[in-house]
Design an enzyme around this catalytic site. Structure first.
Site, PDB file in Angstrom:
ATOM      1  N   LYS A  46     -47.856 -13.032 -50.970  1.00 47.96           N
ATOM      2  CA  LYS A  46     -49.093 -13.097 -50.178  1.00 47.96           C
ATOM      3  C   LYS A  46     -49.994 -14.229 -50.677  1.00 47.96           C
ATOM      4  O   LYS A  46     -50.013 -14.535 -51.865  1.00 47.96           O
ATOM      5  CB  LYS A  46     -49.823 -11.763 -50.322  1.00 47.96           C
ATOM      6  N   CYS A 134     -55.980 -20.432 -42.895  1.00 48.44           N
ATOM      7  CA  CYS A 134     -56.449 -19.048 -42.755  1.00 48.44           C
ATOM      8  C   CYS A 134     -57.659 -18.997 -41.831  1.00 48.44           C
ATOM      9  O   CYS A 134     -58.652 -19.687 -42.063  1.00 48.44           O
ATOM     10  CB  CYS A 134     -56.817 -18.448 -44.112  1.00 48.44           C
TER      11      CYS A 134
HETATM   12  O1  RRO Z   1     -55.839 -12.635 -45.016  1.00 44.34           O
HETATM   13  C1  RRO Z   1     -56.012 -12.994 -43.834  1.00 44.34           C
HETATM   14  O2  RRO Z   1     -56.941 -12.564 -43.133  1.00 44.34           O
HETATM   15  C2  RRO Z   1     -55.133 -13.971 -43.188  1.00 44.34           C
HETATM   16  C3  RRO Z   1     -54.655 -15.108 -43.784  1.00 44.34           C
HETATM   17 BR1  RRO Z   1     -54.972 -15.535 -45.557  1.00 44.34          BR
HETATM   18  C4  RRO Z   1     -53.880 -16.025 -43.035  1.00 44.34           C
HETATM   19  O3  RRO Z   1     -53.447 -17.078 -43.497  1.00 44.34           O
HETATM   20  N1  RRO Z   1     -53.660 -15.726 -41.740  1.00 44.34           N
HETATM   21  C5  RRO Z   1     -54.111 -14.614 -41.172  1.00 44.34           C
HETATM   22  O4  RRO Z   1     -53.869 -14.381 -39.974  1.00 44.34           O
HETATM   23  N2  RRO Z   1     -54.826 -13.720 -41.908  1.00 44.34           N
END
Ligand code: RRO
Length: 411
Positions: A46, A134
């Site tokens: 993650k 993100c």
């Molecule tokens: O953690 C998130 O809300 C998230 C991430 Br880091 C990402 O790269 N893409 C996404 O849809 N959610």
């Protein structure tokens, strides 16, 4: 002879060209070990921040309608030290011998540089994916939509002269000039970039709860990243465009809405070096990799391909000959399906019996009501109240449909 599903990423061999996306079910060694034990070709952790964090307020994920999912997780993760510790790597990877990749999504450039320096020193990590896409960190726009910022981030990263291979996670683009600008920036740093993974979720989608007249998720006014089959066509286009525009030294990894072996095949045709699975992994669990890889194997055998190299990047231009071949194949498959349908038991897996029982009981109720209306006496011993009838119906339906779909837990 079995088909060869292997590929290479970051100079490492993956036994199958399908692996997990960073995101769902990748936050702990327990979850990662399930991926390592499946037919996934690699394991990707993650996206990490410098420190452990809990992410955005709940509820922050929503399975829309089987076609799309929405998340605004806000990077819940255990912190970079967890994902690069030997303990985590051993617990996650066991004896699988597969490549292990980490992902980072720092709050700022300094965080990303610090994490990259740390990762570069650790053995047992095959590469790092820098998340430039993100959509859910409150107050932080998507880096790779700001080409100047993306350039300065990659410039600073290039100066680190990392030993470990670097991938970048890209957001979806929708317009020709944006594809070109993004590819130009990536090409400028081609000596530091091993692959570009397209696409992250489609940012700032909104799902509405009609009953409550409110958004389906809590953070950011309900806005979140859209994933799942709804984004597959955007992802395919991004992979195709990136493959056309990027220097050939930069691999393209496909991600977005992959659910089946056929989806993987389509991404490979568009030039993907490997294909990641995110939302389907979340919904189905790590067994999805066994299924998807098995489906790809069958499709390749049917088409007479022995390795992914034989068709990777070989998407043909549209042609009349191709369209009529496709129509003929669909017609043949359609004819086959209708014969099979005739042979099917008409009411689901449980067969016709449960429906007959319910029909009989409903008939009995109506007859009883009519008898009663006409002045007949009905003892409670012989009377089945309507609520009970519905309950019986539900139980029989349950038996027929199998257990209800498990509610998908927060990540
Ligand atoms: O953690 C998130 O809300 C998230 C991430 Br880091 C990402 O790269 N893409 C996404 O849809 N959610």
């Amino acid at each position: 002879m079995p088909v060869d599903l292997s590929t290479t990423i970051c100079g490492q061999t993956l036994t199958t060209c399908v692996y997990n996306a960073s995101g769902p079910r990748t936050g702990s060694s327990d979850a990662l070990s399930k991926v390592a034990s499946s037919r996934s070709g690699a394991v990707l952790a993650k996206s990490a921040t410098v420190e452990e964090q809990t992410g955005n307020p709940l509820p922050r994920t929503f399975q829309a309608d089987g076609k799309g999912s929405l998340n605004s997780e806000g990077l819940p993760n255990k912190g970079i030290d967890y994902y690069i510790s030997q303990n985590t790597i051993e617990e996650s990877m066991g004896e699988s011998g597969k490549p292990y990749f980490v992902s980072i999504s720092g709050h700022n450039l300094a965080d990303n540089l610090d994490m990259l320096k740390k990762i570069d020193k650790v053995s047992g990590i095959s590469g790092v994916e820098l998340n430039l896409a993100c959509p859910n960190v409150i107050g932080h726009p998507i880096i790779a939509y700001d080409f100047e910022q993306m350039d300065s981030v990659l410039s600073a990263v290039a100066k680190l002269k990392l030993k470990k291979p670097l991938g970048v996670k890209m957001p979806p683009y929708f317009d020709g000039p944006h594809f070109e600008q993004a590819a130009k920036v990536l090409n400028k740093y081609k000596s530091s970039i091993s692959y570009a993974a397209s696409i992250n979720t489609v940012g700032n989608a909104l799902v509405i709860d009609t009953v409550a007249e409110m958004p389906a998720i809590n953070p950011k006014g309900g806005f979140g990243g859209l994933s799942g089959p709804a984004v597959k066509y955007t992802a395919l286009a991004n992979v195709k465009k990136m493959r056309d525009l990027l220097d050939e030294s930069i691999d393209v990894v496909g991600v977005g809405g992959v659910e089946t072996g056929e989806d993987v095949f389509q991404f490979l045709l568009c030039g993907a070096q490997a294909v990641q699975v995110g939302t389907k992994h979340w919904i189905e669990g790590a067994s999805c990799f066994d299924r998807i890889v098995g489906e790809l194997e069958v499709l390749m055998e049917e088409k007479g391909y022995k390795s992914v190299e034989e068709f990777r990047g070989k998407l043909k231009p549209w042609s009349k000959a191709g369209a009529s071949k496709s129509r003929a194949a669909k017609k043949k498959a359609g004819a086959g399906r209708s014969r099979a349908d005739q042979a099917k038991i008409p009411v689901g897996k449980g067969g016709i019996l449960p429906t007959m029982i319910v029909s009989f009981l409903l008939g009995l109720l109506l007859a009883t009501a009519a008898f009663s209306a006409l002045g007949g006496e009905v003892s409670m011993g012989g009377f089945v109240p309507f609520g009970s009838l519905l309950k019986i119906h539900d139980e029989l339906e349950g038996a027929r449909m199998g257990p209800r779909k498990k509610k998908v837990k927060e990540l």
